[in-house]
Design an enzyme around this catalytic site. Structure first.
Site, PDB file in Angstrom:
ATOM      1  N   HIS A  78     -33.437  12.754   3.926  1.00  0.00           N
ATOM      2  CA  HIS A  78     -33.895  11.866   2.848  1.00  0.00           C
ATOM      3  C   HIS A  78     -34.623  12.648   1.757  1.00  0.00           C
ATOM      4  O   HIS A  78     -35.824  12.891   1.839  1.00  0.00           O
ATOM      5  CB  HIS A  78     -34.817  10.793   3.436  1.00  0.00           C
ATOM      6  N   LEU A  81     -32.699  14.600  -5.269  1.00  0.00           N
ATOM      7  CA  LEU A  81     -32.587  15.809  -6.106  1.00  0.00           C
ATOM      8  C   LEU A  81     -32.284  15.489  -7.573  1.00  0.00           C
ATOM      9  O   LEU A  81     -32.151  16.402  -8.378  1.00  0.00           O
ATOM     10  CB  LEU A  81     -31.567  16.793  -5.522  1.00  0.00           C
ATOM     11  N   ARG A  82     -32.158  14.216  -7.911  1.00  0.00           N
ATOM     12  CA  ARG A  82     -32.114  13.744  -9.311  1.00  0.00           C
ATOM     13  C   ARG A  82     -30.928  14.197 -10.142  1.00  0.00           C
ATOM     14  O   ARG A  82     -30.919  13.984 -11.356  1.00  0.00           O
ATOM     15  CB  ARG A  82     -33.401  14.126 -10.053  1.00  0.00           C
ATOM     16  N   HIS A 199     -33.949   0.876   2.896  1.00  0.00           N
ATOM     17  CA  HIS A 199     -35.293   0.900   2.296  1.00  0.00           C
ATOM     18  C   HIS A 199     -35.824  -0.519   2.494  1.00  0.00           C
ATOM     19  O   HIS A 199     -35.394  -1.440   1.808  1.00  0.00           O
ATOM     20  CB  HIS A 199     -35.136   1.263   0.811  1.00  0.00           C
ATOM     21  N   ASN A 298     -43.558   4.554  -2.603  1.00  0.00           N
ATOM     22  CA  ASN A 298     -42.946   3.383  -1.958  1.00  0.00           C
ATOM     23  C   ASN A 298     -42.330   3.777  -0.636  1.00  0.00           C
ATOM     24  O   ASN A 298     -41.477   4.663  -0.643  1.00  0.00           O
ATOM     25  CB  ASN A 298     -41.820   2.822  -2.832  1.00  0.00           C
ATOM     26  N   ASP A 325     -38.543  12.328   2.014  1.00  0.00           N
ATOM     27  CA  ASP A 325     -38.475  11.460   0.823  1.00  0.00           C
ATOM     28  C   ASP A 325     -38.985  12.236  -0.405  1.00  0.00           C
ATOM     29  O   ASP A 325     -39.687  11.671  -1.257  1.00  0.00           O
ATOM     30  CB  ASP A 325     -39.258  10.155   1.017  1.00  0.00           C
ATOM     31  N   GLY A 344     -43.424   8.034  -5.787  1.00  0.00           N
ATOM     32  CA  GLY A 344     -42.733   9.167  -5.171  1.00  0.00           C
ATOM     33  C   GLY A 344     -43.597  10.408  -5.136  1.00  0.00           C
ATOM     34  O   GLY A 344     -44.489  10.583  -5.973  1.00  0.00           O
TER      35      GLY A 344
HETATM   36  O1  DOR Z   1     -41.599   6.508  -3.571  1.00  0.00           O
HETATM   37  C1  DOR Z   1     -40.377   6.419  -3.653  1.00  0.00           C
HETATM   38  N1  DOR Z   1     -39.686   7.104  -4.576  1.00  0.00           N
HETATM   39  N2  DOR Z   1     -39.740   5.621  -2.803  1.00  0.00           N
HETATM   40  C2  DOR Z   1     -38.419   5.351  -2.939  1.00  0.00           C
HETATM   41  O2  DOR Z   1     -37.907   4.604  -2.155  1.00  0.00           O
HETATM   42  C3  DOR Z   1     -37.660   5.922  -4.059  1.00  0.00           C
HETATM   43  C4  DOR Z   1     -38.272   7.151  -4.534  1.00  0.00           C
HETATM   44  C5  DOR Z   1     -37.723   7.656  -5.853  1.00  0.00           C
HETATM   45  O3  DOR Z   1     -36.520   7.608  -6.086  1.00  0.00           O
HETATM   46  O4  DOR Z   1     -38.522   8.149  -6.651  1.00  0.00           O
HETATM   47 ZN    ZN Z   2     -36.406   7.786  -1.018  1.00  0.00          ZN
END
Ligand code: DOR
Ligand code: ZN
Length: 451
Positions: A78, A81-82, A199, A298, A325, A344
């Site tokens: 999990h 990498l954007r 999620h 999250n 994450d 995040g």
């Molecule tokens: O904190 C989080 N960031 N939780 C997620 O489920 C998505 C993630 C994100 O894509 O930045």
């Molecule tokens: Zn995530």
């Protein structure tokens, strides 16, 4: 161990290094006396205190690692990498470098990119970019719904059969709220033997929420995210998995109740598994006092009792594995009012250190446990061949070495990641990855990424 019957090889694998490498003086799984490990043609060729490079080895290299712990290369199911879409915050190349620093040899990158990874061509482009970078295997996760719309299923079969061999699907970042869609997804996933990762967030309970619902959020005037928002989806999806089969995985478990529900589901024989992030194992909502956006995530950071239940769940196997994450965000998206900060946290470069200092150093677990929750079990969940394998002759040389007496302090500005949202800023750890090998290729040497 990972069963590769259905998934022979994933696309084109990065070329193995023809170079011989001798890892000198390591302790496999932190056990026994220092020994040498010879790596040849991408596999472990010999292990023993007297093992040396072959006499005729060309450009053979010895890496001095006396007393360091040797583990199978870590696997993270999990990360974000954007790429494509937000290459200003992370790319496959920078994320792979962060992975190598963290000791990872395989990562699974979430589908909430722009465009969303909802078809085989996007998945293949991510897979091939990862292979071209050559620092870590980057496996794309396909989305469950088209464009994450929560309404239309994607073509799991086409993505699973593509060169990317997608083996996991998730709308992470968003919950698949429609139970009927999740039911269909499970039925479809069952036939293909792929894993769904949910999620868990009942959105009608988290409207506008930015922090764990509790005394801290109340005092700070922040809108609360109740535990029930997570747990109600965990139980719903466990029941769907019970009745329709299909492997269901719970992303970033964050509450005491989730641990109990996963335990119940496993006792019932339901094919439900779960992961926990390093940050949910050590950070609480007390951190929110400063209103620093770096602490927004999250699901949110929760309370001491949740942390203790998650630790116990990981120790007793209720929670299957650690997953970071890793969620890079730009400073504009983080250095703002708490309510507007994007959720995040970075995680790839610090996760091993967090797990070692939380479990191994206090004597709660040994290195076999670290190998299990950070390599073997995650590889097994996604049926990944070649990773999470034993440290033994003939096995692929996906390895990482850890210096267990190397105090270091984490700073966001020092990371390989493009982003700096490090929740452990200024925190000191006892152990650090020094060396990582991907199919025999040294990707990290003395803490330096080998690009
Ligand atoms: O904190 C989080 N960031 N939780 C997620 O489920 C998505 C993630 C994100 O894509 O930045
Ligand atoms: Zn995530």
């Amino acid at each position: 161990m990972a069963d590769d019957k259905n998934y022979p090889a994933t696309g084109t694998l990065a070329p193995v290094s023809p170079q011989q490498t001798l890892l000198v003086g390591v302790l496999p799984y932190g056990e026994g006396e220092p020994t040498n490990v010879l790596v040849k043609d991408g596999v472990i060729a010999a292990i023993g205190p007297d093992v040396q490079l072959d006499d005729d080895a060309k450009n053979g290299q010895e890496i001095e690692l006396t007393g360091q712990v040797l583990l199978p290369g870590l696997v993270d199911i999990h990360v974000h990498l954007r790429e494509p879409g937000r290459e200003d915050t992370e790319t496959i190349a920078t994320g792979s470098a962060a992975a190598a620093v963290g000791g990872f040899t395989a990562v699974f990158t979430m589908a909430n990119t722009k465009p969303v990874m909802d078809d085989p061509s996007i998945a293949e482009s991510v897979w091939f970019k990862g292979q071209a970078t050559g620092l870590c295997d980057v496996h794309p996760i396909g989305s469950i719904s088209k464009d994450l719309d929560g309404k239309t299923l994607t073509e799991f079969g086409m993505m699973a059969r593509s060169e990317a061999k997608v083996r996991m699907f998730s709308d992470d970042g968003k919950c698949v709220n429609d139970p009927q869609l999740m039911r269909r997804a499970l039925e479809y996933a069952k036939g293909l033997d792929v894993m769904l990762a949910q999620h868990c967030e009942e959105e009608r309970l988290t409207d506008g929420a930015v922090a764990h619902e509790g005394a801290v959020a109340a005092r700070l005037g922040l809108r609360g995210w109740p535990r029930a928002a997570e747990e109600s989806i965990v139980v719903r999806d466990a029941l769907l998995a019970r009745d329709y089969g299909g492997r269901m995985h719970i992303c970033h478990a964050s509450t005491e109740g989730t641990v109990s529900l996963v335990k119940w589901a496993k006792n019932e024989g339901i094919p439900l598994t779960a992961e926990v992030t390093p940050h949910h194992l050590i950070l609480t909502d007390e951190r929110l006092e400063t209103y620093d956006g770096v602490n927004r995530v999250n699901p949110p950071l929760r309370e001491h009792r949740d942390i203790m239940a998650l630790r116990q769940g990981l120790l007793d196997g209720t929670i299957d594995c650690v997953a970071t994450d890793h969620a890079p965000h730009s400073s504009e998206e983080k250095c703002c009012e708490f309510d507007n900060a994007r959720p995040g946290m970075l995680g790839l470069e610090t996760s091993l250190a967090v797990i070692v200092d939380t479990f191994v150093k206090p004597g709660l677990a040994d290195w076999r446990f670290v190998a299990k929750v950070m390599s073997e079990r995650p590889a097994e969940l996604v049926r990944l061949p070649g990773h999470g394998r034993p440290i033994a002759v003939g096995e692929p040389a996906n390895l990482t070495a850890v210096d267990t007496n190397k105090q270091w302090t984490s700073y966001g500005k020092d990371t390989q990641s493009k982003a700096e949202n490090d929740p452990y800023e200024g925190m000191t750890f006892s152990s650090r990855v020094t060396t990582t090998l991907l199919r025999g290729r040294v990707t990290l040497h003395n803490g330096v990424v080998q690009k």
